[in-house]
Design a protein around this motif. Structure first.
Motif, PDB file in Angstrom:
ATOM      1  N   GLY A 168     -14.165   2.545 -13.879  1.00 50.81           N
ATOM      2  CA  GLY A 168     -14.784   0.974 -13.891  1.00 50.81           C
ATOM      3  C   GLY A 168     -14.841   0.440 -15.239  1.00 50.81           C
ATOM      4  O   GLY A 168     -14.749   1.267 -16.391  1.00 50.81           O
ATOM      5  N   ASP A 209     -11.473  15.456 -22.781  1.00 49.84           N
ATOM      6  CA  ASP A 209     -11.041  15.607 -21.275  1.00 49.84           C
ATOM      7  C   ASP A 209      -9.872  14.869 -20.874  1.00 49.84           C
ATOM      8  O   ASP A 209      -8.997  15.478 -20.202  1.00 49.84           O
ATOM      9  CB  ASP A 209     -12.078  14.697 -20.509  1.00 49.84           C
ATOM     10  CG  ASP A 209     -13.615  15.144 -20.696  1.00 49.84           C
ATOM     11  OD1 ASP A 209     -13.738  16.467 -20.845  1.00 49.84           O
ATOM     12  OD2 ASP A 209     -14.564  14.373 -20.319  1.00 49.84           O
ATOM     13  N   GLN A 217     -19.898  11.914 -13.632  1.00 49.34           N
ATOM     14  CA  GLN A 217     -20.878  12.889 -13.970  1.00 49.34           C
ATOM     15  C   GLN A 217     -21.767  13.123 -12.660  1.00 49.34           C
ATOM     16  O   GLN A 217     -22.232  12.106 -11.990  1.00 49.34           O
ATOM     17  CB  GLN A 217     -21.917  12.084 -14.982  1.00 49.34           C
ATOM     18  CG  GLN A 217     -21.313  11.700 -16.096  1.00 49.34           C
ATOM     19  CD  GLN A 217     -22.461  11.571 -17.020  1.00 49.34           C
ATOM     20  OE1 GLN A 217     -23.490  12.289 -17.266  1.00 49.34           O
ATOM     21  NE2 GLN A 217     -22.336  10.396 -17.647  1.00 49.34           N
ATOM     22  N   LEU A 236      -5.964  10.890 -14.787  1.00 48.27           N
ATOM     23  CA  LEU A 236      -7.181  11.620 -14.787  1.00 48.27           C
ATOM     24  C   LEU A 236      -8.310  10.899 -14.864  1.00 48.27           C
ATOM     25  O   LEU A 236      -8.336   9.668 -15.505  1.00 48.27           O
ATOM     26  CB  LEU A 236      -6.880  12.665 -16.110  1.00 48.27           C
ATOM     27  CG  LEU A 236      -8.271  13.295 -16.363  1.00 48.27           C
ATOM     28  CD1 LEU A 236      -7.950  14.786 -16.871  1.00 48.27           C
ATOM     29  CD2 LEU A 236      -8.993  12.732 -17.415  1.00 48.27           C
ATOM     30  N   ASP A 288     -17.292  -0.237 -17.240  1.00 46.65           N
ATOM     31  CA  ASP A 288     -18.230   0.249 -18.279  1.00 46.65           C
ATOM     32  C   ASP A 288     -17.574   1.484 -19.109  1.00 46.65           C
ATOM     33  O   ASP A 288     -18.319   1.674 -20.070  1.00 46.65           O
ATOM     34  CB  ASP A 288     -19.578   0.628 -17.492  1.00 46.65           C
ATOM     35  CG  ASP A 288     -19.346   1.877 -16.657  1.00 46.65           C
ATOM     36  OD1 ASP A 288     -18.297   1.811 -15.786  1.00 46.65           O
ATOM     37  OD2 ASP A 288     -20.417   2.514 -16.481  1.00 46.65           O
ATOM     38  N   ALA A 334     -14.247   3.314  -9.264  1.00 41.30           N
ATOM     39  CA  ALA A 334     -13.160   4.390  -9.786  1.00 41.30           C
ATOM     40  C   ALA A 334     -12.549   5.032  -8.435  1.00 41.30           C
ATOM     41  O   ALA A 334     -11.484   4.879  -8.389  1.00 41.30           O
ATOM     42  CB  ALA A 334     -14.138   5.360 -10.410  1.00 41.30           C
ATOM     43  N   GLY A 387     -13.180  11.363 -14.185  1.00 41.54           N
ATOM     44  CA  GLY A 387     -14.269  12.268 -13.753  1.00 41.54           C
ATOM     45  C   GLY A 387     -15.343  11.359 -13.635  1.00 41.54           C
ATOM     46  O   GLY A 387     -15.685  10.119 -13.998  1.00 41.54           O
ATOM     47  N   HIS A 418     -22.405   6.803  -5.620  1.00 41.75           N
ATOM     48  CA  HIS A 418     -22.802   5.624  -4.977  1.00 41.75           C
ATOM     49  C   HIS A 418     -21.971   4.558  -4.808  1.00 41.75           C
ATOM     50  O   HIS A 418     -20.489   4.880  -5.275  1.00 41.75           O
ATOM     51  CB  HIS A 418     -23.906   4.671  -5.802  1.00 41.75           C
ATOM     52  CG  HIS A 418     -23.679   4.691  -7.378  1.00 41.75           C
ATOM     53  ND1 HIS A 418     -22.762   3.544  -7.753  1.00 41.75           N
ATOM     54  CD2 HIS A 418     -24.151   5.195  -8.400  1.00 41.75           C
ATOM     55  CE1 HIS A 418     -22.854   3.751  -9.279  1.00 41.75           C
ATOM     56  NE2 HIS A 418     -23.321   4.825  -9.343  1.00 41.75           N
ATOM     57  N   MET A 420     -15.409  13.205 -24.202  1.00 43.72           N
ATOM     58  CA  MET A 420     -14.825  12.375 -23.180  1.00 43.72           C
ATOM     59  C   MET A 420     -13.356  12.202 -23.469  1.00 43.72           C
ATOM     60  O   MET A 420     -12.268  12.345 -22.621  1.00 43.72           O
ATOM     61  CB  MET A 420     -15.278  10.969 -22.925  1.00 43.72           C
ATOM     62  CG  MET A 420     -14.509  10.377 -22.012  1.00 43.72           C
ATOM     63  SD  MET A 420     -15.726   9.028 -21.096  1.00 43.72           S
ATOM     64  CE  MET A 420     -14.527   7.768 -20.581  1.00 43.72           C
TER      65      MET A 420
HETATM   66  P1  TYM Z   1     -20.009   7.638 -14.484  1.00 42.29           P
HETATM   67  O1  TYM Z   1     -20.356   8.935 -14.237  1.00 42.29           O
HETATM   68  O2  TYM Z   1     -21.061   6.675 -15.154  1.00 42.29           O
HETATM   69  O3  TYM Z   1     -18.943   6.702 -13.541  1.00 42.29           O
HETATM   70  C1  TYM Z   1     -18.088   7.284 -12.788  1.00 42.29           C
HETATM   71  C2  TYM Z   1     -17.215   6.005 -12.486  1.00 42.29           C
HETATM   72  O4  TYM Z   1     -17.960   5.011 -11.855  1.00 42.29           O
HETATM   73  C3  TYM Z   1     -17.740   4.154 -12.410  1.00 42.29           C
HETATM   74  N1  TYM Z   1     -18.823   3.152 -12.469  1.00 42.29           N
HETATM   75  C4  TYM Z   1     -18.745   1.896 -11.656  1.00 42.29           C
HETATM   76  N2  TYM Z   1     -17.770   1.036 -11.350  1.00 42.29           N
HETATM   77  C5  TYM Z   1     -18.157  -0.140 -10.748  1.00 42.29           C
HETATM   78  N3  TYM Z   1     -19.433  -0.629 -10.771  1.00 42.29           N
HETATM   79  C6  TYM Z   1     -20.341   0.425 -11.227  1.00 42.29           C
HETATM   80  N4  TYM Z   1     -21.619  -0.076 -10.952  1.00 42.29           N
HETATM   81  C7  TYM Z   1     -20.323   1.558 -11.541  1.00 42.29           C
HETATM   82  N5  TYM Z   1     -21.091   2.581 -11.936  1.00 42.29           N
HETATM   83  C8  TYM Z   1     -20.116   3.684 -12.321  1.00 42.29           C
HETATM   84  C9  TYM Z   1     -17.517   4.257 -14.012  1.00 42.29           C
HETATM   85  O5  TYM Z   1     -16.941   3.456 -14.769  1.00 42.29           O
HETATM   86  C10 TYM Z   1     -16.808   5.613 -13.865  1.00 42.29           C
HETATM   87  O6  TYM Z   1     -15.156   5.456 -13.588  1.00 42.29           O
HETATM   88  N6  TYM Z   1     -18.285   9.219 -19.139  1.00 42.29           N
HETATM   89  C11 TYM Z   1     -17.863   9.014 -17.816  1.00 42.29           C
HETATM   90  C12 TYM Z   1     -17.486  10.153 -16.973  1.00 42.29           C
HETATM   91  C13 TYM Z   1     -16.327  10.881 -17.922  1.00 42.29           C
HETATM   92  C14 TYM Z   1     -14.958  10.599 -17.605  1.00 42.29           C
HETATM   93  C15 TYM Z   1     -14.274  11.396 -18.482  1.00 42.29           C
HETATM   94  C16 TYM Z   1     -14.168   9.573 -16.944  1.00 42.29           C
HETATM   95  C17 TYM Z   1     -16.183  11.989 -18.535  1.00 42.29           C
HETATM   96  N7  TYM Z   1     -15.069  12.229 -18.918  1.00 42.29           N
HETATM   97  C18 TYM Z   1     -12.795  11.127 -18.555  1.00 42.29           C
HETATM   98  C19 TYM Z   1     -12.884   9.281 -17.158  1.00 42.29           C
HETATM   99  C20 TYM Z   1     -12.199  10.198 -18.090  1.00 42.29           C
HETATM  100  C21 TYM Z   1     -19.106   8.192 -16.957  1.00 42.29           C
HETATM  101  O7  TYM Z   1     -20.318   8.609 -17.495  1.00 42.29           O
HETATM  102  O8  TYM Z   1     -18.833   7.659 -15.766  1.00 42.29           O
END
Ligand code: TYM
Length: 333
Positions: free
Chosen positions: A149, A137, A13, A9, A151, A26, A11, A19, A134
């Protein structure tokens, strides 16, 4: 009897357009696993309102994000694709988990520190308690793996702590999930700011999935490197962060190792290397953009996908929520 499939699983945002960081960190790892796992992927729209959003834009991005998920290879017949806000159990479980998450734990979250520094005029309670949502979720679906990812690793680790704490009080209610972080691509940096992760807030250094080839080529030509002319294309994260980032992107998309890339560009300068990375990205993005553009025009299809996805997700989520309600002492609805 056949073992039930493990669950995956994740998600994203819909707070901005998808991008290359989202894709390499991801989504790319989601689509490769569909036959092995039961997969749930959603648009984390509840999370986005921790930062002020323009309502019509949020609706547009949520739908476009769904189209891009499908275009990236997530077949809605094989993956459960849904909008988080359409499955009320997320908010319901989040409240319960808020009461099992410590103030100190939330205070340590890097994303909270970053975002509250960036949005000083709107440090709302949702931004602070976001990791409990989260955790909800993830735990609602008894997910085994959460491909994200780098972060997001801290949030998945907190989810594990919350699940373990809850289980230690009430017995085995939640599966304790594992973060799944790719070996390459887990942290993509901005092309113009190689010290910071790629993000929509610096659009010049951010490659969007829907960017056309000319735009992508231009962004790569302007990528920040360094003044090394002796032996420019070599992997040195510390001293050559811009080049290391480009090599990481190239490696993740071509499957070539850093040594192979160094050999390929030996004796060649950035004038050759940067456009070559751009080309590989253009080739990877082209079919995604074209398919997403086609799907975006078919609103009825996308609506059908997210309705069915929400129904399926809600059915699974409700099983966990009922268990939780019973354990904490609520009457069943
Ligand atoms: P979000 O929306 O900031 O980012 C979504 C996914 O993309 C990855 N990501 C990156 N990976 C590599 N390099 C980057 N520059 C980069 N920017 C973003 C993030 O690591 C992520 O996997 N809290 C989460 C969203 C969320 C979620 C969940 C994820 C909400 N509920 C449940 C997993 C399970 C978030 O803000 O990701």
């Amino acid at each position: 009897m056949e073992e039930p499939k493990k669950r995956m699983l994740s998600g994203i945002q819909p707070s901005g357009d998808l991008h290359l960081g989202n894709y390499l960190g991801a989504i790319k790892n989601w689509s490769s696993r569909v036959d092995e796992y039961e997969c749930f992927y959603f648009m984390a729209d509840l999370h986005t309102i921790t930062v002020r959003q323009e309502p019509a834009e949020l609706r547009r991005r949520s739908l476009h994000q769904l189209a891009q998920y499908i275009a990236c290879g997530l077949d809605p017949e094989k993956n459960v694709l849904f909008l988080q806000s359409m499955v009320p159990q997320h908010a319901q479980l989040a409240w319960v988990l808020n009461c099992y998450t410590m103030f100190g734990e939330l205070s340590r979250m890097t994303q909270f520190k970053d975002k509250s520094a960036k949005h000083k005029d709107n440090i709302n309670a949702g931004l602070f308690t976001y990791p409990a949502l989260m955790a909800a979720d993830i735990l609602l679906y008894q997910a085994d793996y959460v491909p994200v990812g780098e972060d997001q690793k801290q949030h998945v680790e907190l989810t594990r702590d919350i699940a373990t704490r809850f289980n230690s009080i009430y017995g085995d209610v939640f599966k304790v999930p594992e973060p799944l972080i790719a070996k390459t691509g887990a942290r993509i940096y901005g092309l113009t700011t190689p010290g910071d992760k790629m993000s929509k807030s610096v659009p010049d250094g951010c490659v969007f999935l829907m960017d056309d080839p000319d735009t992508i080529a231009r962004k790569f030509k302007r990528a920040v490197t360094d003044s090394d002319t002796e032996n420019p294309v070599r992997y040195d994260r510390e001293n050559k962060p811009g080049v290391a980032n480009l090599m990481n992107i190239y490696s993740t998309l071509t499957g070539k190792t850093f040594e192979e890339i160094e050999a390929e560009f030996a004796g060649k300068g950035y004038g050759v290397f940067k456009p070559a990375v751009g080309e590989v990205v253009i080739d990877a993005m082209r079919p995604i953009r074209e398919e997403a553009e086609r799907l975006i025009k078919d609103k009825a299809y996308l609506e059908d996908v997210y309705r069915k996805g929400a129904e399926h997700a809600s059915y699974v989520a409700n099983k966990t929520l009922r268990k939780v309600y019973k354990k904490v002492g609520f009457y069943q609805i």
